[in-house]
Design a protein around this motif. Structure first.
Motif, PDB file in Angstrom:
ATOM      1  N   ASN A 115       0.882  -1.168   0.000  1.00  0.00           N
ATOM      2  CA  ASN A 115       0.000   0.000   0.000  1.00  0.00           C
ATOM      3  C   ASN A 115       0.916   1.214   0.000  1.00  0.00           C
ATOM      4  OD1 ASN A 115      -1.358   1.806   2.726  1.00  0.00           O
ATOM      5  ND2 ASN A 115      -2.121   1.984   0.666  1.00  0.00           N
ATOM      6  N   ASP A 138      -2.912   4.978  -2.431  1.00  0.00           N
ATOM      7  CA  ASP A 138      -3.662   6.155  -1.982  1.00  0.00           C
ATOM      8  C   ASP A 138      -2.740   7.365  -1.992  1.00  0.00           C
ATOM      9  OD1 ASP A 138      -2.432   6.150   0.633  1.00  0.00           O
ATOM     10  OD2 ASP A 138      -3.907   4.666   1.288  1.00  0.00           O
ATOM     11  N   ARG A 182     -12.031   5.423  -0.853  1.00  0.00           N
ATOM     12  CA  ARG A 182     -11.589   5.704   0.514  1.00  0.00           C
ATOM     13  C   ARG A 182     -12.710   6.472   1.200  1.00  0.00           C
ATOM     14  NH1 ARG A 182      -6.314   6.477   3.259  1.00  0.00           N
ATOM     15  NH2 ARG A 182      -7.024   6.719   5.398  1.00  0.00           N
ATOM     16  N   HIS A 230      -9.568   3.435   7.196  1.00  0.00           N
ATOM     17  CA  HIS A 230      -8.439   3.358   8.138  1.00  0.00           C
ATOM     18  C   HIS A 230      -8.836   4.159   9.369  1.00  0.00           C
ATOM     19  CE1 HIS A 230      -4.393   3.367   9.759  1.00  0.00           C
ATOM     20  NE2 HIS A 230      -4.373   4.684   9.754  1.00  0.00           N
ATOM     21  N   GLY A 232      -7.078   4.688  12.219  1.00  0.00           N
ATOM     22  CA  GLY A 232      -6.012   5.183  13.084  1.00  0.00           C
ATOM     23  C   GLY A 232      -5.053   4.066  13.449  1.00  0.00           C
ATOM     24  N   GLN A 234      -2.412   1.924  16.130  1.00  0.00           N
ATOM     25  CA  GLN A 234      -2.319   1.481  17.530  1.00  0.00           C
ATOM     26  C   GLN A 234      -3.672   1.629  18.243  1.00  0.00           C
ATOM     27  OE1 GLN A 234       0.172  -0.140  18.574  1.00  0.00           O
ATOM     28  NE2 GLN A 234       0.353  -0.015  20.764  1.00  0.00           N
ATOM     29  N   GLY A 270      -4.004  -0.221  12.212  1.00  0.00           N
ATOM     30  CA  GLY A 270      -4.554  -0.059  13.555  1.00  0.00           C
ATOM     31  C   GLY A 270      -4.281  -1.212  14.494  1.00  0.00           C
ATOM     32  N   VAL A 271      -3.821  -2.357  13.965  1.00  0.00           N
ATOM     33  CA  VAL A 271      -3.534  -3.490  14.856  1.00  0.00           C
ATOM     34  C   VAL A 271      -2.450  -3.062  15.844  1.00  0.00           C
ATOM     35  CG1 VAL A 271      -2.885  -5.910  14.983  1.00  0.00           C
ATOM     36  CG2 VAL A 271      -3.931  -5.007  12.909  1.00  0.00           C
ATOM     37  N   GLU A 313      -3.981  -4.678   6.067  1.00  0.00           N
ATOM     38  CA  GLU A 313      -3.039  -3.613   5.708  1.00  0.00           C
ATOM     39  C   GLU A 313      -2.257  -3.110   6.918  1.00  0.00           C
ATOM     40  OE1 GLU A 313      -4.129  -0.553   2.243  1.00  0.00           O
ATOM     41  OE2 GLU A 313      -4.556   0.257   4.233  1.00  0.00           O
ATOM     42  N   GLY A 314      -2.054  -3.965   7.894  1.00  0.00           N
ATOM     43  CA  GLY A 314      -1.305  -3.549   9.083  1.00  0.00           C
ATOM     44  C   GLY A 314       0.158  -3.310   8.755  1.00  0.00           C
ATOM     45  N   TYR A 539       7.822   3.261  11.863  1.00  0.00           N
ATOM     46  CA  TYR A 539       7.732   4.715  11.723  1.00  0.00           C
ATOM     47  C   TYR A 539       9.009   5.494  12.078  1.00  0.00           C
ATOM     48  CZ  TYR A 539       2.858   3.713  10.904  1.00  0.00           C
ATOM     49  OH  TYR A 539       1.712   3.207  10.376  1.00  0.00           O
TER      50      TYR A 539
HETATM   51  C1  LIG Z   1      -1.062   4.258   8.340  1.00  0.00           C
HETATM   52  C2  LIG Z   1      -1.900   3.388   7.514  1.00  0.00           C
HETATM   53  C3  LIG Z   1      -1.832   1.994   7.671  1.00  0.00           C
HETATM   54  C4  LIG Z   1      -0.933   1.316   8.674  1.00  0.00           C
HETATM   55  O1  LIG Z   1      -1.349   1.493   9.971  1.00  0.00           O
HETATM   56  P1  LIG Z   1      -0.666   0.653  11.163  1.00  0.00           P
HETATM   57  O2  LIG Z   1      -1.341   1.155  12.356  1.00  0.00           O
HETATM   58  O3  LIG Z   1       0.788   0.937  11.097  1.00  0.00           O
HETATM   59  O4  LIG Z   1      -0.935  -0.778  10.921  1.00  0.00           O
HETATM   60  C5  LIG Z   1      -2.622   1.215   6.857  1.00  0.00           C
HETATM   61  N1  LIG Z   1      -3.429   1.770   5.940  1.00  0.00           N
HETATM   62  C6  LIG Z   1      -3.523   3.100   5.761  1.00  0.00           C
HETATM   63  C7  LIG Z   1      -4.435   3.633   4.727  1.00  0.00           C
HETATM   64  C8  LIG Z   1      -2.773   3.955   6.556  1.00  0.00           C
HETATM   65  O5  LIG Z   1      -2.880   5.273   6.380  1.00  0.00           O
END
Ligand SMILES: *Cc1c(COP(=O)(O)O)cnc(C)c1O
Length: 559
Positions: A115, A138, A182, A230, A232, A234, A270-271, A313-314, A539
């Motif tokens: 991604n 995106d 999206r 998505h 957020g 954590q 978000g995982v 998509e983690g 990050y």
């Molecule tokens: C930041 C982001 C992720 C990754 O998020 P994590 O919390 O690192 O897993 C996945 N998809 C999109 C669209 C994002 O902006």
């Protein structure tokens, strides 16, 4: 050895996934697991002769990828889910070449794709175009983005380009590319990235806007194949995650009833990764539970003959563990001053003769008042008066800590009141006695400590066969006051109060996570003394800053 057991608790070596890849050797060194061997990190860095390094372990990325795949397999089986699960790695979590290569290679069997959120990230994955996978694009689109997208598609990749507004649709209308939609989630998210969801969030379409656009661009209904959300990063609260999944499922259902033909649901990231035991860092659910929640929510959307696919998509969860920052202590200083001659202040004698914790509390309060008075006129003081103030600061801290330890040893029952009600006194006991200058830059190595207040667990690489001796603030090499580490989240799973052995600071109590004002460490003496910061793989490489022109640290890659 008793000290080893204590250190496992104090430094969180049994917490979360640390137990899997960290251990202590017989000579008190930190061991790091790499596949089926254990590496002595103290030996590794001292033999390399480096004083600051990033230790990178691709195996730890592979391990977490396997964990994700196994979790989804299990959930798919359990729910009798007939759709496919796709895996797309978001480059923004780390686009280090080593990370991308590891994910591409190790992800072959499940077709793990990517991604991307920018043209630059898209260029970075061009090197991996060889085997067709999934690619979710995106971010801001332009002609070059679309050209690269077409190139991937022509090589057999499943490519989805997110649309967020009319400009995107204008750009995409004459291409044959499949679209991702999206959509903004309205449900409230939580944590430091909570603003990733909600009606005012930065990314995604609102339904009203979407309706307007489908009137003008009717072909959108046919070409949108992926729903992308998505909520957020954590997301530690399972309730928040569950509600976001319900909301996503509802959006999918309604869009398809409006004539869309969406085939895939991408739940974004978000995982949560378990960095540390306390509150915000502590996930309320595991990766297995996450996969279960996702699959069961999408399972509800299956019709008689088809199920939507799922895109995992983690990013953070996959890469957090793989990088460890190591830095050497360059020099040590007293935090306040040296206590050399503790005469001249009757209050110091009072501390010495205190007979109860309560009495000590009274003295601590008195000291705070005395200090306020002394500092009022400090700009006019001569050297002798300055020296007196410094002595008072240093000696009072030293004596109070020593006395509190002695009193609590004799009467452990007083601990409860001390922790609950005696703020002035507690402040003294959890404040540092030393300042260690370390070869690192918080701006470069742990930027999220400054940006969002993240916490990265420190662990010494040596002396883990001795109990912690000193509570120390860590100063980095930048000339910026923000470049210091002066907090430590103490574990609450100890059986009694734990004090540092040399400066008598209180570093852990049963049942409460103290927020210490320094890091429990050892007296480096004349030896080499290194400190590791764990779980810096997500990050931190991408957000790294060049403050004071400090260049990148040395990479030590353990294959
Ligand atoms: C930041 C982001 C992720 C990754 O998020 P994590 O919390 O690192 O897993 C996945 N998809 C999109 C669209 C994002 O902006």
């Amino acid at each position: 050895m008793e000290a080893t057991g204590l250190n496992r608790v104090i430094y969180g070596l049994d917490y979360g996934y640390h137990r899997l890849f960290l251990d202590i050797s017989n000579d008190g060194h930190l061991l790091l697991r790499v596949r089926d061997r254990w590496v002595d990190l103290y030996r590794l860095v001292s033999e390399k002769g480096v004083s600051s390094a990033y230790i990178r372990v691709p195996w730890l990325i592979e391990y977490f990828m396997d964990l994700v795949v196994d979790s989804f397999r299990e959930a798919v089986e359990k729910h009798g889910f007939n759709g496919r699960v796709y895996y797309a790695y978001p480059l923004k979590a780390s686009s280090e070449k080593l990370v991308l290569e590891t994910i591409y290679k190790h992800g072959r069997s499940v077709g793990w794709g990517f991604n991307t959120g920018s043209l630059e990230e898209l260029r970075a994955v061009k090197g991996f175009i060889g085997e067709p996978r999934i690619l979710v694009i995106d971010g801001v689109k332009n002609r070059e983005v679309l050209m690269i997208a077409e190139e991937f598609r022509s090589k057999g990749w499943r490519v989805y380009v997110d649309v967020e507004d009319e400009r995107d649709l204008e750009l995409l209308k004459d291409t044959g590319l499949s679209l991702g939609l999206r959509v903004k989630l309205l449900g409230s998210s939580s944590g430091k990235w909570g603003s990733a969801a909600g009606i005012g969030s930065k990314f995604g379409l609102n339904i009203t806007v979407l309706e307007g656009l489908t009137g003008k661009y009717p072909w959108v209904r046919e070409r949108v194949k992926l729903l992308h959300v998505h909520g957020g990063s954590q997301l530690t609260d399972p309730g928040v995650m569950r509600r976001l999944l319900v909301e996503t499922a509802n959006i999918y259902r309604q869009l398809n009833s409006l004539g869309f033909k969406i085939e895939l649901i991408d739940h974004g990231g978000g995982v949560p990764y378990p960095y540390v035991w306390r509150g915000h860092g502590n996930p309320g659910y595991s990766i297995r539970e996450y996969a279960d929640m996702v699959v069961s929510s999408v399972r509800e959307l299956c019709s008689k003959d088809s199920c939507p696919g799922i895109v995992f998509e983690g990013g953070r969860f996959i890469v957090a563990a793989h990088r460890i920052v190591v830095s050497k202590v360059i020099s040590t200083r007293p935090y306040t001053a040296y206590c050399t001659d503790n005469k001249g202040f009757p209050v110091l004698d009072e501390i010495r003769s205190a007979r109860s914790i309560d009495e000590l509390r009274g003295i601590a309060r008195k000291l705070v008042e005395l200090r306020t008075r002394l500092y009022l006129n400090v700009h006019n003081y001569g050297l002798e008066q300055r020296r007196m103030i410094e002595e008072l600061e240093a000696c009072s801290r030293e004596l109070i800590a020593e006395k509190a330890r002695e009193l609590l040893n004799n009467n452990p029952d007083e601990l409860g009141d001390l922790v609950k009600y005696m703020n002035y006194l507690l402040e003294y006991l959890i404040s540092p006695s030393s300042r260690f200058l370390v070869d690192m830059s918080v701006f470069r190595d742990l930027p999220d400590k400054l940006i969002v207040g993240d916490y990265f667990q420190p662990v010494p690489l040596q002396d883990l066969d001795k109990p912690p001796e000193i509570l120390a603030v860590l100063s980095d090499k930048t000339c910026d006051t923000m470049g210091e580490i002066s907090e430590y989240i103490a574990p609450s799973s100890v059986s009694g109060p734990v004090f540092t052995s040399k400066d008598n600071r209180l570093i852990a109590v049963p049942g409460k996570e103290l927020l210490l004002k320094g890091v429990p460490l050892h007296d480096p003496g004349r030896e080499e003394y290194y400190i590791a910061f764990l779980d810096t793989g997500a990050y931190q490489d991408m957000l790294s800053m060049k403050h004071n022109l400090l260049e990148r640290s040395t990479d030590i890659i353990l294959m």
